[in-house]
Structure formats: C-alpha cells, structure tokens
Write a protein that holds these residues in place. Structure first.
Motif: not given
Ligand code: TYD
Length: 205
Positions: A12, A39, A50, A69, A73, A95, A99-100, A103-104, A149, A155-156
């Motif tokens: 982010d 995504e 979302r 997620y 997808r 993304r 990303s998954s 992050y996951q 922000r 997540l953030e």
């Molecule tokens: P995003 O729209 O890129 O948010 P921003 O515009 O705030 O950067 O993504 C939203 C959040 O979702 C981001 O913190 C990352 C998370 N994310 C996952 O954890 N797993 C995933 O598979 C995807 C696609 C996003």
C-alpha cells in the motif's frame, strides 16, 4: 490467448494507481484497447466482496479472508478478464494472485504455496504475461499512505511485521519467476518508473 495480461503489485502506498494510469494512457495513445481493472473488485459482485473483505468490522478467520479474495478473483477472471483477453484487449490490473500469496500466504501465515494453488484453481490457471512489482519498504509505504488517508482498511491497519512479511514474499515470488516479474524501486521518480515499465511492456506488444 490473444490479448496481454499485465498486473501491478506492491505494498500500500507504492504508487500502483499512478503507474497504472500512466501505462494505460500510453497504451491508449498507441491505439490499443485497454481494460483497466482491479482486485478486490472489478465486477459488481467483486465490489460487494471488496466491501466485506476490507471494511467489515469484527474478526474474520484468515482462511475465510483468503477464500473471499479467491471468490472475487474467480468471478472477475471468468466474467471480465478472460473475455477481454479473448477479444485481444490489453488488461491492466491492479493486484492479482501474487497479492494473495504475499498478504494471506505470508502476512497471515497461511502458506504461500497453498494460497497460490487456491488462486490457480479459482482462475483455471491464468497467470499474467507480466507483473510489475513496485517495491517499497513497509515504513515508507505507511508514511506515504498517511499523507493521503485518514482511515485505514483492515489490511492497511495491520502491523509493520505483517507488511514486512508481505514485502519479503513479493521479492521471493519475483526471484522465482524472473521472466514474469519486473521489479522496480518505488522510491525512484514517477516518470523514470513509468519509462522502465513502458520499455518492458513494449517488448510484449
Ligand atoms: P487495493 O485496492 O490495492 O488498496 P489500496 O488502493 O488501498 O492500495 O487493495 C486492497 C487491500 O487488499 C490491500 O491492502 C491488499 C489487500 N489484498 C489482499 O490482502 N489479498 C489479495 O488477494 C488482494 C487482491 C488484495
């Protein structure tokens, strides 16, 4: 498949939306038809998912989060991205499965391989032609985000260690698939980064 599938990844605050916009403007100026998407989101169902995955209050089990997620997808790829690629369009997507994994898989410690397999099942194995990783250390990302922000999503709001694990996972993914990934230092000037991305993408056109 006839089209070109380009994904942008990174923490982010790494500048994905700016770079996506510049890339799309350039591709369109070259006469290409571009579908810009993201995504989580990108479809009506995706926008609902979302909202749940980013803003729902209260605890969410990590595997439930990963499956939301993945559901987003699956629907997005089946109904929007594959049809666009079959028409021969260029898809520029903010993304995707990396990303998954980051992050996951790493952030939530569910395991990168299993999370990747889940996404590949969800999408019937669709991988991008090129993935641009805007690499940024997690504290710089957080500072950049704070400038724009006042509220953070689920997540953030995770702690620095979570984002640190995600960043390391991204770099490992890029090292494992160097032909798919372009890694760019996100602290470089915006126009330099855009030129590096154009150079890489132009080789695929
Ligand atoms: P995003 O729209 O890129 O948010 P921003 O515009 O705030 O950067 O993504 C939203 C959040 O979702 C981001 O913190 C990352 C998370 N994310 C996952 O954890 N797993 C995933 O598979 C995807 C696609 C996003």
């Amino acid at each position: 498949m006839a089209g070109l599938f380009i994904t942008l990844e990174g923490g982010d605050g790494s500048g994905k939306s700016t770079q996506s916009r510049l890339l799309v403007e350039w591709l369109e100026s070259q006469g290409h038809t571009v579908v810009v998407t993201r995504e989580p989101g990108g479809t009506d169902l995706g926008e609902e998912l979302r909202e749940i995955v980013l803003h729902r209050r209260g605890h969410m089990a990590p595997r439930a989060e990963a499956l939301i997620y993945a559901a987003d997808r699956a629907h997005h790829i089946a109904t929007k991205v594959r049809p666009a690629l079959e028409r021969g369009d260029i898809v520029v997507q903010d993304r995707y499965l990396d990303s998954s994994v980051a992050y996951q898989g790493a952030g939530r410690v569910l395991g990168g391989d299993e999370v990747r397999e889940l996404s590949l099942w969800a999408t019937e194995g669709l991988l991008p032609d090129v993935t641009i990783l805007l690499d940024l250390d997690e504290s710089t990302g957080k500072d950049r985000l704070a400038e724009s922000r006042t509220k953070y999503d689920r997540l953030e709001s995770e702690e620095a260690e979570f984002h640190g694990r995600a960043r390391d996972a991204y770099l490992e993914l890029a090292a494992a698939e160097p032909e798919r990934f372009l890694v760019v230092d996100a602290t470089r000037p915006v126009e330099d980064i855009a030129a590096t991305i154009r150079d890489r993408v132009s080789r695929l056109l």
